[in-house]
Motif scaffolding. Structure first.
Motif, PDB file in Angstrom:
ATOM      1  N   THR A   1       0.789  -1.233   0.000  1.00 25.49           N
ATOM      2  CA  THR A   1       0.000   0.000   0.000  1.00 25.49           C
ATOM      3  C   THR A   1       0.819   1.280   0.000  1.00 25.49           C
ATOM      4  O   THR A   1       0.710   2.076  -0.907  1.00 25.49           O
ATOM      5  CB  THR A   1      -1.003   0.023   1.162  1.00 25.49           C
ATOM      6  OG1 THR A   1      -1.801  -1.160   1.093  1.00 25.49           O
ATOM      7  CG2 THR A   1      -1.901   1.234   1.102  1.00 25.49           C
TER       8      THR A   1
ATOM      9  N   ASP B   1      -3.876 -13.372  -1.077  1.00 20.99           N
ATOM     10  CA  ASP B   1      -4.716 -12.552  -1.949  1.00 20.99           C
ATOM     11  C   ASP B   1      -4.845 -13.222  -3.303  1.00 20.99           C
ATOM     12  O   ASP B   1      -4.158 -14.204  -3.593  1.00 20.99           O
ATOM     13  CB  ASP B   1      -4.109 -11.161  -2.129  1.00 20.99           C
ATOM     14  CG  ASP B   1      -5.185 -10.079  -2.080  1.00 20.99           C
ATOM     15  OD1 ASP B   1      -6.281 -10.303  -2.633  1.00 20.99           O
ATOM     16  OD2 ASP B   1      -4.923  -9.034  -1.485  1.00 20.99           O
TER      17      ASP B   1
ATOM     18  N   SER C   1      -6.474  -3.152  -3.396  1.00 24.13           N
ATOM     19  CA  SER C   1      -7.314  -3.489  -2.255  1.00 24.13           C
ATOM     20  C   SER C   1      -8.715  -2.933  -2.437  1.00 24.13           C
ATOM     21  O   SER C   1      -8.891  -1.773  -2.815  1.00 24.13           O
ATOM     22  CB  SER C   1      -6.697  -2.929  -0.970  1.00 24.13           C
ATOM     23  OG  SER C   1      -7.589  -3.099   0.106  1.00 24.13           O
TER      24      SER C   1
END
Length: 156
Positions: free
Chosen positions: A58, A124, A142
């Motif tokens: 992120t 993921d 995300s």
């Protein structure tokens, strides 16, 4: 003079039609193309061991969390991470999320670890953005916070 304008107009329309239809066709439209074939990626990662050479979560890089670990993408979708002392098992698979075209981004590289916490971050369904016999680059956007993660495996 009017006929000449009509002929020129017809030629322009014909050329636009030809350009439009020819640009819609390409060798990538060939249904036998293997660009999005999960087996291609599976065969690549089944050979040898891999290491994480880049992991961006992120808003910051966390590659060092995986230093010294070798990853083996084994049979029966068993994923093993080992640094010689610690061994962690997870699962992996490659799936085609849209079989209607041959875009590599339609392939998902699925990873799941239940522990430890640093490996859980890898869990993921990653989008494959680049593949070769020595590098697999993955990306995940995300759904919760909209952040983007990047993960690169490089063959040892």
């Amino acid at each position: 003079m009017k006929n000449l304008k009509k002929i020129k107009f017809s030629i322009v329309i014909a050329m636009l039609f030809i350009l439009t239809t020819s640009s819609m066709c390409s060798s990538d439209d060939n249904p036998s193309s293997s660009n999005n074939n999960p087996d291609d990626v599976i065969n690549i990662v089944n050979n040898g061991t891999w290491r994480i050479t880049y992991y961006y979560d992120t808003d910051h890089e966390e590659t060092t969390n995986f230093n010294g670990y070798n990853f083996t993408f084994g049979a029966s979708n068993v994923l093993t991470a080992s640094n010689g002392t610690n061994n962690y098992s997870g699962t992996w698979s490659v799936t085609d999320s849209n079989s209607n075209d041959d875009n590599i981004s339609d392939l998902d590289f699925n990873i799941a670890f239940s522990s430890p916490a640093q490996f859980e971050e890898l869990t993921d369904d990653w989008e494959i953005i680049e593949k070769s016999t020595t590098v697999i680059k993955l990306k995940d956007v995300s759904g919760g916070n909209g952040g983007t993660d990047y993960l690169t495996f490089t063959k040892n």
